[in-house]
Scaffold this motif. Structure first.
Motif, PDB file in Angstrom:
ATOM      1  N   ARG A 141       0.818  -1.209   0.000  1.00  0.00           N
ATOM      2  CA  ARG A 141       0.000   0.000   0.000  1.00  0.00           C
ATOM      3  C   ARG A 141       0.859   1.271   0.000  1.00  0.00           C
ATOM      4  N   ALA A 142       2.099   1.104  -0.419  1.00  0.00           N
ATOM      5  CA  ALA A 142       3.016   2.244  -0.535  1.00  0.00           C
ATOM      6  C   ALA A 142       3.507   2.302  -1.981  1.00  0.00           C
ATOM      7  N   ASN A 143       4.275   3.326  -2.315  1.00  0.00           N
ATOM      8  CA  ASN A 143       4.819   3.437  -3.665  1.00  0.00           C
ATOM      9  C   ASN A 143       5.622   2.188  -4.011  1.00  0.00           C
ATOM     10  N   ALA A 144       5.359   1.641  -5.184  1.00  0.00           N
ATOM     11  CA  ALA A 144       6.114   0.489  -5.654  1.00  0.00           C
ATOM     12  C   ALA A 144       7.245   0.932  -6.578  1.00  0.00           C
ATOM     13  N   VAL A 145       6.970   1.930  -7.406  1.00  0.00           N
ATOM     14  CA  VAL A 145       7.946   2.428  -8.374  1.00  0.00           C
ATOM     15  C   VAL A 145       7.786   3.940  -8.453  1.00  0.00           C
ATOM     16  N   VAL A 146       8.897   4.642  -8.624  1.00  0.00           N
ATOM     17  CA  VAL A 146       8.847   6.099  -8.823  1.00  0.00           C
ATOM     18  C   VAL A 146       9.709   6.454 -10.032  1.00  0.00           C
ATOM     19  N   TRP A 147       9.192   7.352 -10.856  1.00  0.00           N
ATOM     20  CA  TRP A 147       9.940   7.868 -11.998  1.00  0.00           C
ATOM     21  C   TRP A 147      10.126   9.366 -11.807  1.00  0.00           C
TER      22      TRP A 147
ATOM     23  N   ALA B 248       3.460  16.692 -19.613  1.00  0.00           N
ATOM     24  CA  ALA B 248       3.239  16.004 -20.890  1.00  0.00           C
ATOM     25  C   ALA B 248       3.068  14.499 -20.673  1.00  0.00           C
ATOM     26  N   ILE B 249       3.857  13.930 -19.779  1.00  0.00           N
ATOM     27  CA  ILE B 249       3.758  12.493 -19.499  1.00  0.00           C
ATOM     28  C   ILE B 249       2.411  12.179 -18.853  1.00  0.00           C
ATOM     29  N   ILE B 250       1.987  12.984 -17.903  1.00  0.00           N
ATOM     30  CA  ILE B 250       0.684  12.782 -17.264  1.00  0.00           C
ATOM     31  C   ILE B 250      -0.426  12.885 -18.304  1.00  0.00           C
ATOM     32  N   GLY B 251      -0.341  13.868 -19.188  1.00  0.00           N
ATOM     33  CA  GLY B 251      -1.338  14.020 -20.244  1.00  0.00           C
ATOM     34  C   GLY B 251      -1.404  12.813 -21.157  1.00  0.00           C
ATOM     35  N   GLN B 252      -0.247  12.275 -21.536  1.00  0.00           N
ATOM     36  CA  GLN B 252      -0.214  11.101 -22.414  1.00  0.00           C
ATOM     37  C   GLN B 252      -0.741   9.869 -21.698  1.00  0.00           C
ATOM     38  N   LEU B 253      -0.369   9.701 -20.429  1.00  0.00           N
ATOM     39  CA  LEU B 253      -0.874   8.556 -19.679  1.00  0.00           C
ATOM     40  C   LEU B 253      -2.388   8.632 -19.524  1.00  0.00           C
ATOM     41  N   ALA B 254      -2.902   9.825 -19.268  1.00  0.00           N
ATOM     42  CA  ALA B 254      -4.356  10.002 -19.168  1.00  0.00           C
ATOM     43  C   ALA B 254      -5.013   9.635 -20.500  1.00  0.00           C
ATOM     44  N   ALA B 255      -4.410  10.042 -21.604  1.00  0.00           N
ATOM     45  CA  ALA B 255      -4.933   9.696 -22.926  1.00  0.00           C
ATOM     46  C   ALA B 255      -4.888   8.188 -23.163  1.00  0.00           C
ATOM     47  N   ASN B 256      -3.938   7.504 -22.511  1.00  0.00           N
ATOM     48  CA  ASN B 256      -3.815   6.053 -22.624  1.00  0.00           C
ATOM     49  C   ASN B 256      -4.755   5.316 -21.668  1.00  0.00           C
TER      50      ASN B 256
ATOM     51  N   THR C 195      -5.962   6.360 -14.816  1.00  0.00           N
ATOM     52  CA  THR C 195      -6.711   7.176 -13.868  1.00  0.00           C
ATOM     53  C   THR C 195      -5.779   7.502 -12.712  1.00  0.00           C
ATOM     54  N   PHE C 196      -5.656   8.771 -12.395  1.00  0.00           N
ATOM     55  CA  PHE C 196      -4.733   9.198 -11.351  1.00  0.00           C
ATOM     56  C   PHE C 196      -5.412   9.243  -9.992  1.00  0.00           C
ATOM     57  N   GLU C 197      -4.628   8.963  -8.977  1.00  0.00           N
ATOM     58  CA  GLU C 197      -5.091   9.021  -7.598  1.00  0.00           C
ATOM     59  C   GLU C 197      -5.127  10.485  -7.161  1.00  0.00           C
ATOM     60  N   HIS C 198      -6.106  10.826  -6.357  1.00  0.00           N
ATOM     61  CA  HIS C 198      -6.219  12.179  -5.799  1.00  0.00           C
ATOM     62  C   HIS C 198      -6.234  12.070  -4.286  1.00  0.00           C
ATOM     63  N   TYR C 199      -5.292  12.729  -3.649  1.00  0.00           N
ATOM     64  CA  TYR C 199      -5.184  12.718  -2.195  1.00  0.00           C
ATOM     65  C   TYR C 199      -5.585  14.082  -1.657  1.00  0.00           C
ATOM     66  N   PRO C 200      -6.078  14.131  -0.430  1.00  0.00           N
ATOM     67  CA  PRO C 200      -6.537  15.408   0.133  1.00  0.00           C
ATOM     68  C   PRO C 200      -5.413  16.452   0.186  1.00  0.00           C
ATOM     69  N   ASP C 201      -5.810  17.712  -0.022  1.00  0.00           N
ATOM     70  CA  ASP C 201      -4.856  18.812   0.124  1.00  0.00           C
ATOM     71  C   ASP C 201      -4.331  18.824   1.560  1.00  0.00           C
TER      72      ASP C 201
ATOM     73  N   PHE D 120      -0.681   6.765  -9.637  1.00  0.00           N
ATOM     74  CA  PHE D 120      -1.688   5.946 -10.295  1.00  0.00           C
ATOM     75  C   PHE D 120      -1.388   4.496  -9.980  1.00  0.00           C
ATOM     76  N   LYS D 121      -2.334   3.621 -10.306  1.00  0.00           N
ATOM     77  CA  LYS D 121      -2.159   2.206  -9.993  1.00  0.00           C
ATOM     78  C   LYS D 121      -2.126   1.373 -11.256  1.00  0.00           C
ATOM     79  N   ASP D 122      -1.364   0.283 -11.194  1.00  0.00           N
ATOM     80  CA  ASP D 122      -1.394  -0.684 -12.283  1.00  0.00           C
ATOM     81  C   ASP D 122      -2.634  -1.570 -12.090  1.00  0.00           C
ATOM     82  N   PRO D 123      -2.913  -2.497 -12.996  1.00  0.00           N
ATOM     83  CA  PRO D 123      -4.124  -3.312 -12.877  1.00  0.00           C
ATOM     84  C   PRO D 123      -4.219  -4.141 -11.594  1.00  0.00           C
ATOM     85  N   ASP D 124      -3.101  -4.364 -10.910  1.00  0.00           N
ATOM     86  CA  ASP D 124      -3.112  -5.129  -9.665  1.00  0.00           C
ATOM     87  C   ASP D 124      -3.138  -4.244  -8.425  1.00  0.00           C
ATOM     88  N   GLY D 125      -3.201  -2.945  -8.610  1.00  0.00           N
ATOM     89  CA  GLY D 125      -3.262  -2.035  -7.471  1.00  0.00           C
ATOM     90  C   GLY D 125      -1.913  -1.572  -6.961  1.00  0.00           C
TER      91      GLY D 125
END
Length: 136
Positions: free
Chosen positions: A71-77, A85-93, A96-102, A123-128
């Motif tokens: 339940r923690a970060n598995a990979v970071v880039w 631009a990367i977020i925009g392309q991933l969204a187009a692909n 769905t991005f996670e949203h955490y409280p301000d 964001f999460k991969d298909p396995d969470g």
């Protein structure tokens, strides 16, 4: 720990590391990591294991019954100034991005969490498994 004092203490300092992620369905994971994230397969000689090229390292994806239990970060880039631009392309692909409280440390702008000059998205991969992008 008092720090590295000589070469005997260096141990892994000069060794390359890689991230490893457990998945339940290796074929589904291959599609996600290769086609949605755009990673190149570096090796899949071992059954149930795929190594994807990512920058100067590899991301190892392997089949496991315990996939998605972290339940923690598995990979970071680190995406630098290309993060938007990367977020925009991933969204187009279809990502769905996670949203955490301000909080006092960060606030949400669209799908991007911002803290001063730093931008972050999760964001999460298909396995969470939780995957993380940042620009530091």
């Amino acid at each position: 720990m008092t720090g590295i004092r000589d070469k005997r203490d260096a141990l892994l300092r000069t060794k390359t590391s890689s991230a490893i992620v457990a998945v339940r369905d290796i074929a589904r994971a291959r599609l996600f990591y290769a086609h949605v994230l755009g990673l190149e397969v570096a090796d899949e000689a071992m059954e149930g294991v795929i190594a994807f090229k990512t920058g100067a390292t590899v991301l190892i994806v392997y089949q496991s019954d315990t996939a998605g239990s972290n339940r923690a970060n598995a990979v970071v880039w680190d995406c630098g100034d290309q993060i938007d631009a990367i977020i925009g392309q991933l969204a187009a692909n279809g990502v769905t991005f996670e949203h955490y409280p301000d909080s006092e440390q960060m606030h949400l702008e669209g799908d991007v969490h911002v803290s001063g000059k730093m931008k972050m998205a999760w964001f999460k991969d298909p396995d969470g498994n939780i995957l993380h992008l940042n620009s530091m």
